[in-house]
Design a protein around this motif. Sequence first.
Motif, mmCIF file in Angstrom:
data_model
loop_
_atom_site.group_PDB
_atom_site.id
_atom_site.type_symbol
_atom_site.label_atom_id
_atom_site.label_comp_id
_atom_site.label_asym_id
_atom_site.label_seq_id
_atom_site.Cartn_x
_atom_site.Cartn_y
_atom_site.Cartn_z
ATOM 1 N N VAL A 59 44.616 37.842 51.906
ATOM 2 C CA VAL A 59 45.147 36.644 52.563
ATOM 3 C C VAL A 59 45.789 35.738 51.506
ATOM 4 C CG1 VAL A 59 44.550 34.574 53.864
ATOM 5 C CG2 VAL A 59 43.471 36.753 54.435
ATOM 6 N N TRP A 60 45.093 35.566 50.399
ATOM 7 C CA TRP A 60 45.593 34.739 49.292
ATOM 8 C C TRP A 60 46.902 35.298 48.731
ATOM 9 C CZ3 TRP A 60 45.162 30.285 46.807
ATOM 10 C CH2 TRP A 60 45.501 30.204 45.459
ATOM 11 N N PHE A 61 46.924 36.598 48.469
ATOM 12 C CA PHE A 61 48.143 37.253 47.966
ATOM 13 C C PHE A 61 49.323 37.054 48.913
ATOM 14 C CE2 PHE A 61 45.956 40.749 45.251
ATOM 15 C CZ PHE A 61 45.934 39.884 44.162
ATOM 16 N N SER A 62 49.030 37.157 50.213
ATOM 17 C CA SER A 62 50.129 37.136 51.180
ATOM 18 C C SER A 62 50.819 35.777 51.217
ATOM 19 C CB SER A 62 49.619 37.508 52.573
ATOM 20 O OG SER A 62 48.853 36.461 53.106
ATOM 21 N N LEU A 63 50.153 34.754 50.676
ATOM 22 C CA LEU A 63 50.757 33.421 50.664
ATOM 23 C C LEU A 63 51.491 33.146 49.351
ATOM 24 C CD1 LEU A 63 47.730 31.527 52.236
ATOM 25 C CD2 LEU A 63 49.817 32.259 53.396
ATOM 26 N N HIS A 64 51.579 34.192 48.508
ATOM 27 C CA HIS A 64 52.199 34.021 47.203
ATOM 28 C C HIS A 64 53.242 35.091 46.926
ATOM 29 C CE1 HIS A 64 48.483 31.748 46.763
ATOM 30 N NE2 HIS A 64 49.079 31.090 45.790
ATOM 31 N N ASP A 65 54.025 34.815 45.878
ATOM 32 C CA ASP A 65 54.929 35.830 45.361
ATOM 33 C C ASP A 65 54.183 36.535 44.222
ATOM 34 O OD1 ASP A 65 56.961 37.389 44.536
ATOM 35 O OD2 ASP A 65 58.241 35.771 43.787
ATOM 36 N N VAL A 66 53.712 37.739 44.474
ATOM 37 C CA VAL A 66 52.918 38.467 43.488
ATOM 38 C C VAL A 66 53.588 39.795 43.210
ATOM 39 C CG1 VAL A 66 50.607 39.266 42.897
ATOM 40 C CG2 VAL A 66 50.883 37.555 44.692
ATOM 41 N N LEU A 67 53.805 40.092 41.935
ATOM 42 C CA LEU A 67 54.324 41.416 41.588
ATOM 43 C C LEU A 67 53.234 42.208 40.889
ATOM 44 C CD1 LEU A 67 57.943 40.592 40.410
ATOM 45 C CD2 LEU A 67 57.190 41.570 42.583
ATOM 46 N N LEU A 68 53.197 43.499 41.141
ATOM 47 C CA LEU A 68 52.165 44.355 40.562
ATOM 48 C C LEU A 68 52.245 44.302 39.038
ATOM 49 C CD1 LEU A 68 49.924 46.352 41.316
ATOM 50 C CD2 LEU A 68 51.602 48.175 41.204
ATOM 51 N N GLY A 69 51.140 43.945 38.395
ATOM 52 C CA GLY A 69 51.083 43.933 36.938
ATOM 53 C C GLY A 69 51.677 42.688 36.298
ATOM 54 N N GLY A 98 54.009 47.916 48.228
ATOM 55 C CA GLY A 98 53.102 47.583 47.139
ATOM 56 C C GLY A 98 53.328 48.424 45.905
ATOM 57 N N PHE A 99 53.490 49.744 46.086
ATOM 58 C CA PHE A 99 53.517 50.632 44.933
ATOM 59 C C PHE A 99 54.927 50.989 44.501
ATOM 60 C CE2 PHE A 99 49.271 50.786 46.303
ATOM 61 C CZ PHE A 99 48.515 51.084 45.190
ATOM 62 N N GLN A 100 55.837 51.186 45.441
ATOM 63 C CA GLN A 100 57.190 51.562 45.038
ATOM 64 C C GLN A 100 58.018 50.335 44.673
ATOM 65 O OE1 GLN A 100 58.606 54.200 48.127
ATOM 66 N NE2 GLN A 100 57.315 55.878 47.410
ATOM 67 N N TYR A 101 57.912 49.256 45.476
ATOM 68 C CA TYR A 101 58.669 48.034 45.165
ATOM 69 C C TYR A 101 57.823 47.008 44.429
ATOM 70 C CZ TYR A 101 60.974 50.241 49.207
ATOM 71 O OH TYR A 101 61.503 51.132 50.086
ATOM 72 N N GLN A 102 56.537 47.299 44.213
ATOM 73 C CA GLN A 102 55.624 46.438 43.458
ATOM 74 C C GLN A 102 55.483 45.036 44.034
ATOM 75 O OE1 GLN A 102 55.333 47.554 39.452
ATOM 76 N NE2 GLN A 102 55.292 49.442 40.601
ATOM 77 N N TYR A 156 54.221 40.649 49.706
ATOM 78 C CA TYR A 156 54.702 41.083 51.009
ATOM 79 C C TYR A 156 53.833 42.218 51.549
ATOM 80 C CZ TYR A 156 57.919 42.328 54.747
ATOM 81 O OH TYR A 156 58.467 42.583 55.970
ATOM 82 N N ALA A 157 53.434 43.151 50.673
ATOM 83 C CA ALA A 157 52.576 44.247 51.110
ATOM 84 C C ALA A 157 51.248 43.718 51.661
ATOM 85 C CB ALA A 157 52.322 45.220 49.962
ATOM 86 N N SER A 158 50.740 42.624 51.073
ATOM 87 C CA SER A 158 49.499 42.037 51.578
ATOM 88 C C SER A 158 49.697 41.453 52.969
ATOM 89 C CB SER A 158 48.999 40.938 50.641
ATOM 90 O OG SER A 158 48.661 41.500 49.403
ATOM 91 N N ALA A 159 50.847 40.808 53.174
ATOM 92 C CA ALA A 159 51.135 40.292 54.514
ATOM 93 C C ALA A 159 51.137 41.446 55.521
ATOM 94 C CB ALA A 159 52.473 39.571 54.522
ATOM 95 N N LEU A 160 51.728 42.585 55.118
ATOM 96 C CA LEU A 160 51.747 43.762 55.992
ATOM 97 C C LEU A 160 50.331 44.284 56.239
ATOM 98 C CD1 LEU A 160 54.730 45.689 54.394
ATOM 99 C CD2 LEU A 160 54.690 44.717 56.695
ATOM 100 N N ALA A 161 49.519 44.293 55.162
ATOM 101 C CA ALA A 161 48.145 44.789 55.302
ATOM 102 C C ALA A 161 47.376 43.917 56.292
ATOM 103 C CB ALA A 161 47.444 44.800 53.947
#
Lengths: 300, 293
Positions: free
Chosen positions: A39-49, A259-263, A267-272
């Motif tokens: 939920v926290w991730f989905s409210l942010h711009d987060v890139l893997l790594g 999440g994994f291909q576009y990192q 957005y992936a969290s919002a989808l989850a």
Amino acid sequence: MSPSFARARRKEMLLAYALLLPSLVFLAIFTYWPILRSVWFSLHDVLLGDPDIYWLGAENYLRLLDDRLFWKVLGNTAFYTLTTIPLSIAVALLLAVALDSKLRGMAIYRSAFFYPVMIPSVAAGMVWVFLYAPGYGPINEALTTLGLPRLDWLYDSQWALPAIVIMSIWKYSGYFMLILLAALKLVPSDLYEAARLDGVSGWHRLLHITIPLVSPTLYFVIIIGTLHSYQIFDYVYVMTQGGPADSTNVLTFYIYQNGFQYQDIGYASALANALLVFVLGLIGLVALTLGRKVHYLGER
Amino acid sequence: MTDVIQTAAMPDTATARRPRWRKQLRENGLHLIMLPLALLWLSPLIWILITSLKTNAEVFDQAAGFWPDKLNFSNYPSTLSVAPFGTYLINSVIVTTTILAGQLITITLAAYAFARLTFPGKNLLFTLFLLQVMFPIYAIFLTNFVTLREMGLINTIPAMIVPFVASGYGTFMLRQSFRQVPSELSDAARLDGCGHMSILWHVYLPLVKPTLIAFGIISVVTHWNDYMWPLLVTNSESIRTLPIGLGLLAKADSGADWPRLMAGTTIVVSPLLLLFVIFQRRFIDSFMHTGVK
């Protein structure tokens, strides 16, 4: 309350928490925390790594509403779930009723329908890629023999998802059949006898005696089936990679892609979270509609 | 002789009233439907085996028949030479048994607390345990991946194990069994001065052995076959499991060498299928009764 009794209760309470602790540690880290965190991730711009995180508010969710691919993927997910579960349960119920009539060779039949559950999803997916192969695959050969037109199956955006549905019916019906068989054994056989002597036909017996009596189990199987339908990720990953033209792209796979291909973890969290809402909604719907109709033997 | 068997097999009252030939006819009719269906269900397995014994040319040749011209076993050594299935097998065994051992410890302790002890927050905590059933790894893999990355566990064996050590489902199953143990038994043990832990070990666990075995079989089948999670958290050959190895082989071949791929598939599906054939009753019972209680 005497002091020694109070002390005993306190001791019991501490023991209980100590016994729950090992489970709770793992559940907290790998089940509850991920849900809160997504939920926290989905409210942010987060890139893997990338350690930098920017607040976005509802932006990821607004993007989701505008994302045409998301709606397509959601539709595919719903199509898969709403066809696979009813069809495989219907097949399972018919198989279970047939095997419950003390058929000779019952143990062999049972294993023949059940064994796909033992096969790893990746192996099952691969074999069906071969079976569905347009040029040399046995399914098309069989269609030709029957005088039917050949299909491109996994290469045809019309047929790719139904092809995965057919494979899933083969994979899961046997499991549901076993659970239903156990429930059928508990139905008193004099009920059938009475109905048969009254001249009730086989079809009516199934509809008016068998189904109502195993309804708690059917309800349970629907829930189990809904949870199993997550596994379509494995088949999509092995068989189609979401193609052709995203016709087999489903929510779990779309989360993986983002999440994994576009990192793009945000957005992936919002989808989850959308997936969790979808599954909880589906289970809630089942509980509200079928859960009320369930008939328990011996009740009333 | 046949008479004796018939009446023993069908004790229903209706047999007396209905002519036997109708019953026979009905049963034969049922076989007529069920036998082709069973063959249909078995056909993917048959195709795996047959294809693994063909040559590549035979697979693509539409004029070639169903059976291979001559049995060609060379696909098996060929598969074993391109992929380290021995390493994959050892990794699969390590991952599956460690998960099971961890689960048996956590669920036994938690199930006992839920079945036999009173403490504040019991219902709330039990609901939290069941929540895990609704949120399997497929639904929350993304954040779990991020968490494991921060812990530095990506591409290690523990990464494939830790998310599964606690099991809401197992706790639920075992709690149901514990509750069926008559409380007189544990009361008697208490009067003899036994503590909770020794009652759990000496009274409860021996009585719920069937449930433990059933849970064990389901857990092993699930995690032995698991694909998505090990795929995401591993990227080196030395720690990969059998299903991941098979997936890699498929990717490398991309449908070009079906016989070799099917030989690999046979190797991967064999361990569980063989166990299933040997312990058929146990497997069937385990999966059968997951739904009843």
